[in-house]
Design a protein around this motif. Sequence first.
Motif, PDB file in Angstrom:
ATOM      1  N   LEU A  47      33.796  23.745  11.016  1.00 20.41           N
ATOM      2  CA  LEU A  47      35.244  23.711  10.819  1.00 20.41           C
ATOM      3  C   LEU A  47      35.725  24.539   9.626  1.00 20.41           C
ATOM      4  CD1 LEU A  47      37.973  22.557  11.742  1.00 20.41           C
ATOM      5  CD2 LEU A  47      37.570  20.616  10.210  1.00 20.41           C
ATOM      6  N   PRO A  48      35.077  24.479   8.462  1.00 21.96           N
ATOM      7  CA  PRO A  48      35.574  25.304   7.335  1.00 21.96           C
ATOM      8  C   PRO A  48      35.640  26.793   7.674  1.00 21.96           C
ATOM      9  CG  PRO A  48      34.042  23.649   6.542  1.00 21.96           C
ATOM     10  CD  PRO A  48      33.972  23.606   8.043  1.00 21.96           C
ATOM     11  N   ARG A  49      34.688  27.272   8.462  1.00 19.42           N
ATOM     12  CA  ARG A  49      34.716  28.687   8.854  1.00 19.42           C
ATOM     13  C   ARG A  49      35.908  28.965   9.762  1.00 19.42           C
ATOM     14  NH1 ARG A  49      28.313  29.273  10.509  1.00 19.42           N
ATOM     15  NH2 ARG A  49      27.439  29.383   8.407  1.00 19.42           N
ATOM     16  N   TRP A  50      36.086  28.139  10.785  1.00 18.05           N
ATOM     17  CA  TRP A  50      37.174  28.354  11.730  1.00 18.05           C
ATOM     18  C   TRP A  50      38.527  28.187  11.050  1.00 18.05           C
ATOM     19  CZ3 TRP A  50      34.557  30.904  14.744  1.00 18.05           C
ATOM     20  CH2 TRP A  50      33.371  30.459  15.346  1.00 18.05           C
ATOM     21  N   ALA A  51      38.645  27.235  10.137  1.00 16.51           N
ATOM     22  CA  ALA A  51      39.924  27.020   9.449  1.00 16.51           C
ATOM     23  C   ALA A  51      40.316  28.242   8.623  1.00 16.51           C
ATOM     24  CB  ALA A  51      39.831  25.786   8.555  1.00 16.51           C
ATOM     25  N   LEU A 109      39.490  31.339   9.229  1.00 18.92           N
ATOM     26  CA  LEU A 109      39.925  32.392  10.152  1.00 18.92           C
ATOM     27  C   LEU A 109      41.291  32.063  10.751  1.00 18.92           C
ATOM     28  CD1 LEU A 109      36.574  33.098  12.045  1.00 18.92           C
ATOM     29  CD2 LEU A 109      37.719  34.593  10.395  1.00 18.92           C
ATOM     30  N   ALA A 110      41.488  30.790  11.112  1.00 19.83           N
ATOM     31  CA  ALA A 110      42.752  30.396  11.738  1.00 19.83           C
ATOM     32  C   ALA A 110      43.929  30.580  10.798  1.00 19.83           C
ATOM     33  CB  ALA A 110      42.676  28.938  12.194  1.00 19.83           C
ATOM     34  N   ALA A 111      43.678  30.500   9.488  1.00 16.17           N
ATOM     35  CA  ALA A 111      44.772  30.629   8.522  1.00 16.17           C
ATOM     36  C   ALA A 111      45.390  32.016   8.538  1.00 16.17           C
ATOM     37  CB  ALA A 111      44.259  30.300   7.114  1.00 16.17           C
ATOM     38  N   ILE A 112      44.686  32.981   9.099  1.00 17.70           N
ATOM     39  CA  ILE A 112      45.228  34.332   9.190  1.00 17.70           C
ATOM     40  C   ILE A 112      46.428  34.363  10.145  1.00 17.70           C
ATOM     41  CG2 ILE A 112      44.709  36.708   9.881  1.00 17.70           C
ATOM     42  CD1 ILE A 112      41.769  36.128   9.141  1.00 17.70           C
ATOM     43  N   ALA A 113      46.293  33.666  11.258  1.00 21.33           N
ATOM     44  CA  ALA A 113      47.375  33.587  12.248  1.00 21.33           C
ATOM     45  C   ALA A 113      47.399  32.184  12.827  1.00 21.33           C
ATOM     46  CB  ALA A 113      47.184  34.626  13.349  1.00 21.33           C
ATOM     47  N   PRO A 114      47.871  31.188  12.070  1.00 20.71           N
ATOM     48  CA  PRO A 114      47.774  29.787  12.499  1.00 20.71           C
ATOM     49  C   PRO A 114      48.505  29.489  13.801  1.00 20.71           C
ATOM     50  CG  PRO A 114      49.182  30.017  10.556  1.00 20.71           C
ATOM     51  CD  PRO A 114      48.513  31.321  10.745  1.00 20.71           C
ATOM     52  N   ALA A 115      49.634  30.125  14.061  1.00 18.32           N
ATOM     53  CA  ALA A 115      50.370  29.826  15.300  1.00 18.32           C
ATOM     54  C   ALA A 115      49.540  30.203  16.527  1.00 18.32           C
ATOM     55  CB  ALA A 115      51.705  30.569  15.308  1.00 18.32           C
TER      56      ALA A 115
END
Length: 894
Positions: free
Chosen positions: A611-615, A617-623
């Motif tokens: 999860l920390p890795r995916w989070a 990456l997701a913060a770059i384009a959360p929508a």
Amino acid sequence: MITADQLAAELRRAGVGQVDTTTRRRAEYSTDASLYRVVPTAVVHPRDADEVAAAIAVCRATGVPFTARGAGTSIAGNAVGPGVVADLRRHLHKIIEIDPDARTARVQPGVVLDTLQAAARPHGLRFGPDPSSHNRCTIGGMVGNNACGTHAMAWGRTADNVRELDAVTGRGERIRATKGTEHHGLPEIVAANLATIRTELGRFSRQVSGYALDHLLPENGADLAKALVGTEGTCAVAVEATLNLVPLPRATALVVLGYPDMAQAADAVPGLLALKPIAIEGLDHRIVDVVRRRKGAVPPLPPGRGWLFVEVTGDDPDQARRAAETIGGTVITDAAQAATLWRIREDGAGLSGTSPAGRPAHAGWEDAAVPPHRLGAYLREFDALLDEHGLTGMPYGHFGDGCVHVRIDFPLDADTRTFETFVTRAARLVAAHGGSMSGEHGDGRARGALLPLMYSERVIAAFEAVKDVFDPDDVLNPGVIVRPRPFTKDLRRPAARDGDFSTAVHRCTGVGKCTADTGGVMCPSYLATRDEKDSTRGRARVLQEMVNGTLVTGGWRAPEVEESLDLCLACKGCASDCPTGVDVATWKAEVLHRRYRRRLRPRTHYSLGWLPRWARLAAIAPAAANRLAGTWIAKRVAGIDPRRPLPRFTRRARVRPSAGTGDPVVLWTDTFTEYFAPEVAAAAVRVLEAAGFAVLTPSQRVCCGLTFTSTGQFGAARRRLRRGLAALEKAVSQAGPGGVAVVGLEPSCVASLRDDARTVLGPDDPVLEVVGRVRTLAELLTARGFEPGRTDRHLLAQPHCHHHAVLGWDADRALLERTGATVTRVPGCCGLAGNFGMDHYDVSVAVAETHLLPAVAGAPDADLLADGFSCRTQLDHLTGRRARHLAELLADLL
């Protein structure tokens, strides 16, 4: 000889509906709370009395032993057997009737004592005997071993409170036993042994060993029901019991007396008995020291190394208090403190599981009793016997009745010679003092072979004759009391393989607190399923068998191990709530580490474990990330149940350092706060600044490695821990000299640093030094003397499991109460527990339904408080109500 499959077929053909011969189930029932291990051929869960009778009939026809089991908390090995083990708790748990006028209760054998007490309490009544296992022991088990407990000196043993038994004998007969019931062959045995029975049996209240044939004497009303109590399922199996109830005392008070040692405490007992207390309990200082070392609460005690807890009654609280004050000592006037002291005493069996010498302590000589006036002399000679054999133990128990509990560090990993020699000499010592080998738990496999040291040949012959009347084919619990197995046979000796892990899993002694709803956390999956497989104890048994390697043979990858650990939420509730200190969450992580090392892992280990890795990456384009994560196909690929909505990613929370002056504090924003709940970080900054702190932040991301640790990915966890702790240390050093604290906001992450980090990195790793500075928000503010704003709202608080188990919630409670709010703490687990609720949806919801959801439904106007991100996520999904973090609440009150 009949095979397991043939036996199962015969049982099902006879109408026994739930029969299990799997290796995992047999491992779970291979031992009780004793030192003995006997693997059954089959485990059955009878649904009614007819199925009990049918199972016994099959055993008689096939020559297979039958052993009845209640809660499985028997300490003498009374509830294990080589054939069929029948768990009577699973279905036979109905309270049939309570008659307040007659002061009786009719119950099935699987009724838990506390359940009966709760049903009787509205009528001002209770069942008299109350063993320490009252929150999980069953009436059937109490009947089996003639259970006594703390208040037996006031209200008698189980035998003294049984009016009638409906039972199935070893002959297959259904009998109704009560006073005056004549059973073929018994009157002749009693008539032939009148003098022997009158002189050798029934000499003092805690003479529990053997069969209580004194109840069959004509002057005692020839009471067959009472005589069957304490026969340990060797003569008949009770399927229903009619019990006498006693009035609740109007008021009680507790006084604690301190003495230089336990023997001197015992010397004082005869004088105290004259004051007519309802309980006199002894407690050794070393047991209290264990609680203190585990940071448990211990109310103030008078000076001493041994204490007596003396309970008295009165018509009202003032009268009870005055009665206590006449005794002297420390009168405990606070009800919560009294409850804490009684809880320490009740947990004695678990708390004494490690000896004063730091070695595993065993129940090989556990509950001998002597007449109370001989207790002091007996304890001195007993201590000398321990010293002579190089053994240690912590004595405690029912001193008012002369009953002493103790667990002893027998070196069973070497051989059994010391054990055999000591127990034999201890038995002779008890007999010399006119005592009983067992004063409470029965003889079982631990003491049956020692009875000839206590009784004459005529008494032993009478026991055998009675056994033959009821069970001539020796089907019921053979090897116990009559024609007993040697007490050195069937010992559950820890295996030497796998070193520390073997020692850890054998720390579980089977006291079974994990099968009770005690208001803590342990064990949430068991409370949801009521299956022994999902109890802390059941998991420990399977892992013990894995280490042993004779029953569970697949090692770390055994399917039995996978099944057993599957529903462990890794809540760590057992680490704090289990009196023996087991930690299944840590065991599970170790098993997963070894099972999947350099192998393909389950999908959730990559999705949720990373999860920390995916989070990040997701913060770059959360929508876009949220749209993708919410699709059915994404959940399927990730191994997540499609019914579970996922929390929404946000852009990374960036906390700006405080511009003003103040005492520096380092705020650590974990992965959950940083990428899912930035509002919590913002609120924390406001509160810390209001408390006079200057907030600093690490220059690099700090990950505790929790998701990697819990999924057994230790390599990745180590790397993240080292980087994270180094970043915290750097931030602390840059803050300047002095004791700069680190504040964490997510309880699971703070607990991971305080607890898991030492397991993952090793206890002596120098990078761990900064962990000593990590605090929860409540801990820091409480130490600061921070005064929060005021509110008159009702706060319903759900502490995170790790908060309860590792960190402690006392500081949070104290801080919340200073707001003026009415605070209700919800016990138990929310059920989401990190990744668990994502792929175990049904059980996750069932766990929430045990405590959390009823509490929320019952408080529609309360404000919900939950520091744990998992807890807030579960509440939002299952109730539609948003819970706040403590930081948010305090910020709103500024």
